[in-house]
Design a protein around this motif. Structure first.
Motif, PDB file in Angstrom:
ATOM      1  N   LEU A  53      31.788  43.303  20.369  1.00 43.70           N
ATOM      2  CA  LEU A  53      31.683  41.653  20.658  1.00 43.70           C
ATOM      3  C   LEU A  53      31.058  40.965  22.102  1.00 43.70           C
ATOM      4  CD1 LEU A  53      34.270  39.270  19.288  1.00 43.70           C
ATOM      5  CD2 LEU A  53      32.335  39.767  18.163  1.00 43.70           C
ATOM      6  N   SER A  54      30.094  39.940  22.753  1.00 43.50           N
ATOM      7  CA  SER A  54      29.732  40.532  24.145  1.00 43.50           C
ATOM      8  C   SER A  54      29.475  38.652  23.873  1.00 43.50           C
ATOM      9  CB  SER A  54      28.287  40.818  24.431  1.00 43.50           C
ATOM     10  OG  SER A  54      27.782  40.147  22.808  1.00 43.50           O
ATOM     11  N   MET A  55      29.429  39.196  25.151  1.00 43.36           N
ATOM     12  CA  MET A  55      29.545  37.725  26.353  1.00 43.36           C
ATOM     13  C   MET A  55      28.125  36.828  26.660  1.00 43.36           C
ATOM     14  SD  MET A  55      32.191  35.631  28.517  1.00 43.36           S
ATOM     15  CE  MET A  55      33.301  35.863  27.453  1.00 43.36           C
ATOM     16  N   GLN A  56      27.874  35.592  26.391  1.00 40.22           N
ATOM     17  CA  GLN A  56      26.047  36.278  27.007  1.00 40.22           C
ATOM     18  C   GLN A  56      26.488  34.791  28.332  1.00 40.22           C
ATOM     19  OE1 GLN A  56      22.763  34.528  23.731  1.00 40.22           O
ATOM     20  NE2 GLN A  56      21.146  34.110  25.410  1.00 40.22           N
ATOM     21  N   GLY A  57      26.201  35.403  29.294  1.00 39.79           N
ATOM     22  CA  GLY A  57      25.452  34.284  30.088  1.00 39.79           C
ATOM     23  C   GLY A  57      27.348  33.870  31.005  1.00 39.79           C
ATOM     24  N   ALA A  58      28.038  34.712  30.696  1.00 34.82           N
ATOM     25  CA  ALA A  58      29.511  34.693  31.493  1.00 34.82           C
ATOM     26  C   ALA A  58      29.740  36.595  31.621  1.00 34.82           C
ATOM     27  CB  ALA A  58      30.095  34.303  30.672  1.00 34.82           C
ATOM     28  N   ARG A  59      31.218  36.999  31.720  1.00 36.21           N
ATOM     29  CA  ARG A  59      31.801  37.669  31.547  1.00 36.21           C
ATOM     30  C   ARG A  59      33.262  36.972  31.562  1.00 36.21           C
ATOM     31  NH1 ARG A  59      33.624  40.276  36.253  1.00 36.21           N
ATOM     32  NH2 ARG A  59      32.820  38.873  37.720  1.00 36.21           N
ATOM     33  N   TRP A  60      33.819  38.450  30.826  1.00 34.99           N
ATOM     34  CA  TRP A  60      35.828  38.426  31.211  1.00 34.99           C
ATOM     35  C   TRP A  60      36.061  39.083  31.883  1.00 34.99           C
ATOM     36  CZ3 TRP A  60      38.516  35.971  28.206  1.00 34.99           C
ATOM     37  CH2 TRP A  60      40.248  35.896  28.282  1.00 34.99           C
ATOM     38  N   ASP A  61      37.271  38.457  33.045  1.00 37.30           N
ATOM     39  CA  ASP A  61      37.481  38.877  33.631  1.00 37.30           C
ATOM     40  C   ASP A  61      38.714  39.815  33.409  1.00 37.30           C
ATOM     41  OD1 ASP A  61      37.799  40.445  36.325  1.00 37.30           O
ATOM     42  OD2 ASP A  61      38.573  37.896  36.422  1.00 37.30           O
ATOM     43  N   VAL A  62      38.590  41.222  33.490  1.00 30.23           N
ATOM     44  CA  VAL A  62      39.920  41.815  32.664  1.00 30.23           C
ATOM     45  C   VAL A  62      41.289  42.388  33.219  1.00 30.23           C
ATOM     46  CG1 VAL A  62      40.605  43.953  32.106  1.00 30.23           C
ATOM     47  CG2 VAL A  62      38.095  43.418  31.922  1.00 30.23           C
ATOM     48  N   ASN A  63      40.572  42.108  35.052  1.00 28.60           N
ATOM     49  CA  ASN A  63      42.236  41.823  35.266  1.00 28.60           C
ATOM     50  C   ASN A  63      42.556  40.443  35.908  1.00 28.60           C
ATOM     51  OD1 ASN A  63      41.622  44.576  36.321  1.00 28.60           O
ATOM     52  ND2 ASN A  63      40.531  44.363  38.204  1.00 28.60           N
ATOM     53  N   GLY A  64      41.673  39.562  36.283  1.00 24.49           N
ATOM     54  CA  GLY A  64      42.109  38.010  36.194  1.00 24.49           C
ATOM     55  C   GLY A  64      42.288  36.888  35.009  1.00 24.49           C
ATOM     56  N   VAL A  65      42.102  37.888  32.955  1.00 25.98           N
ATOM     57  CA  VAL A  65      42.270  37.556  31.963  1.00 25.98           C
ATOM     58  C   VAL A  65      41.922  36.051  32.110  1.00 25.98           C
ATOM     59  CG1 VAL A  65      43.900  37.463  30.483  1.00 25.98           C
ATOM     60  CG2 VAL A  65      43.975  38.815  32.204  1.00 25.98           C
ATOM     61  N   GLN A  66      40.273  35.858  32.729  1.00 19.95           N
ATOM     62  CA  GLN A  66      39.333  35.167  32.115  1.00 19.95           C
ATOM     63  C   GLN A  66      38.029  35.087  32.452  1.00 19.95           C
ATOM     64  OE1 GLN A  66      40.518  32.011  35.879  1.00 19.95           O
ATOM     65  NE2 GLN A  66      39.590  33.503  37.248  1.00 19.95           N
ATOM     66  N   ILE A  67      37.338  33.728  32.068  1.00 14.93           N
ATOM     67  CA  ILE A  67      35.898  33.694  31.660  1.00 14.93           C
ATOM     68  C   ILE A  67      35.455  33.281  33.405  1.00 14.93           C
ATOM     69  CG2 ILE A  67      33.717  33.099  31.419  1.00 14.93           C
ATOM     70  CD1 ILE A  67      35.914  32.550  28.359  1.00 14.93           C
ATOM     71  N   GLU A  68      34.366  34.869  33.506  1.00 13.51           N
ATOM     72  CA  GLU A  68      33.524  34.436  35.112  1.00 13.51           C
ATOM     73  C   GLU A  68      32.901  34.239  35.111  1.00 13.51           C
ATOM     74  OE1 GLU A  68      34.705  36.718  37.580  1.00 13.51           O
ATOM     75  OE2 GLU A  68      36.955  36.291  37.875  1.00 13.51           O
ATOM     76  N   LYS A  69      31.668  33.810  35.907  1.00 14.54           N
ATOM     77  CA  LYS A  69      30.159  33.846  35.592  1.00 14.54           C
ATOM     78  C   LYS A  69      29.545  34.992  35.934  1.00 14.54           C
ATOM     79  CE  LYS A  69      29.865  29.727  38.908  1.00 14.54           C
ATOM     80  NZ  LYS A  69      28.847  29.284  40.084  1.00 14.54           N
ATOM     81  N   SER A  70      28.644  35.398  34.730  1.00 10.72           N
ATOM     82  CA  SER A  70      27.918  36.561  34.544  1.00 10.72           C
ATOM     83  C   SER A  70      27.589  37.071  35.991  1.00 10.72           C
ATOM     84  CB  SER A  70      26.529  36.764  33.768  1.00 10.72           C
ATOM     85  OG  SER A  70      25.841  35.482  34.232  1.00 10.72           O
ATOM     86  N   PHE A  76      23.718  39.517  28.641  1.00 10.75           N
ATOM     87  CA  PHE A  76      24.783  40.376  28.068  1.00 10.75           C
ATOM     88  C   PHE A  76      25.958  40.878  28.626  1.00 10.75           C
ATOM     89  CE2 PHE A  76      21.314  39.367  25.913  1.00 10.75           C
ATOM     90  CZ  PHE A  76      21.701  38.022  25.008  1.00 10.75           C
ATOM     91  N   SER A  77      27.433  40.360  28.121  1.00  9.43           N
ATOM     92  CA  SER A  77      28.259  40.998  29.231  1.00  9.43           C
ATOM     93  C   SER A  77      29.206  41.696  27.429  1.00  9.43           C
ATOM     94  CB  SER A  77      29.518  40.622  29.982  1.00  9.43           C
ATOM     95  OG  SER A  77      30.249  41.281  30.292  1.00  9.43           O
ATOM     96  N   GLN A  78      29.967  42.914  27.932  1.00 10.79           N
ATOM     97  CA  GLN A  78      30.527  43.348  26.636  1.00 10.79           C
ATOM     98  C   GLN A  78      32.145  43.123  26.483  1.00 10.79           C
ATOM     99  OE1 GLN A  78      31.564  47.463  25.838  1.00 10.79           O
ATOM    100  NE2 GLN A  78      32.282  47.889  24.911  1.00 10.79           N
ATOM    101  N   MET A  79      32.941  42.104  26.175  1.00  6.21           N
ATOM    102  CA  MET A  79      34.257  42.404  25.721  1.00  6.21           C
ATOM    103  C   MET A  79      34.974  42.919  25.416  1.00  6.21           C
ATOM    104  SD  MET A  79      34.193  39.098  26.836  1.00  6.21           S
ATOM    105  CE  MET A  79      36.127  38.060  25.360  1.00  6.21           C
ATOM    106  N   PRO A  80      35.893  43.073  26.202  1.00  4.67           N
ATOM    107  CA  PRO A  80      37.158  43.777  25.502  1.00  4.67           C
ATOM    108  C   PRO A  80      38.036  43.563  23.752  1.00  4.67           C
ATOM    109  CG  PRO A  80      37.498  42.420  27.528  1.00  4.67           C
ATOM    110  CD  PRO A  80      36.178  42.191  26.758  1.00  4.67           C
ATOM    111  N   ILE A  81      38.798  45.088  24.275  1.00  8.65           N
ATOM    112  CA  ILE A  81      38.605  45.073  22.919  1.00  8.65           C
ATOM    113  C   ILE A  81      39.889  43.502  22.090  1.00  8.65           C
ATOM    114  CG2 ILE A  81      40.141  46.180  20.613  1.00  8.65           C
ATOM    115  CD1 ILE A  81      39.604  48.785  21.954  1.00  8.65           C
ATOM    116  N   MET A  82      39.797  42.415  21.211  1.00  8.39           N
ATOM    117  CA  MET A  82      40.931  41.715  20.731  1.00  8.39           C
ATOM    118  C   MET A  82      41.067  41.762  19.665  1.00  8.39           C
ATOM    119  SD  MET A  82      36.832  38.554  21.449  1.00  8.39           S
ATOM    120  CE  MET A  82      38.066  37.274  21.245  1.00  8.39           C
TER     121      MET A  82
END
Length: 82
Positions: A53-70, A76-82
């Motif tokens: 999965l990927s996120m458009q216009g934003a990104r997933w902060d793996v360390n902060g465990v939250q959505i952040e600005k791209s 597009f930003s790749q999402m971790p495994i869910m």
């Protein structure tokens, strides 16, 4: 594939496997910190892992465990495994 159909199928398989009532199951999504299938230790105990999965216009902060600005110029930003 319809995402709702996929989640319903996961619930049906889990309910049958554990002899639970289907209408009492709840869908829970956990975003891991792992980005590659090679990082996974084992299969999902209940349910399924989702990759690619990927996120458009934003990104997933793996360390902060939250959505952040791209990041700049990153659509597009790749999402971790869910």
């Amino acid at each position: 594939v319809n995402p709702t159909s996929f989640l319903t199928a996961i619930c049906q398989v889990t309910a049958q496997k554990n002899q639970w009532e289907l209408d009492k199951l709840v869908t829970f999504t956990d975003v891991t910190k792992r980005m590659s299938i090679d990082d996974m230790d084992s299969t999902s105990r209940d349910g399924a892992y989702i990759i690619g999965l990927s996120m458009q216009g934003a990104r997933w902060d793996v360390n902060g465990v939250q959505i952040e600005k791209s990041k700049p110029k990153e659509m597009f930003s790749q999402m971790p495994i869910m």
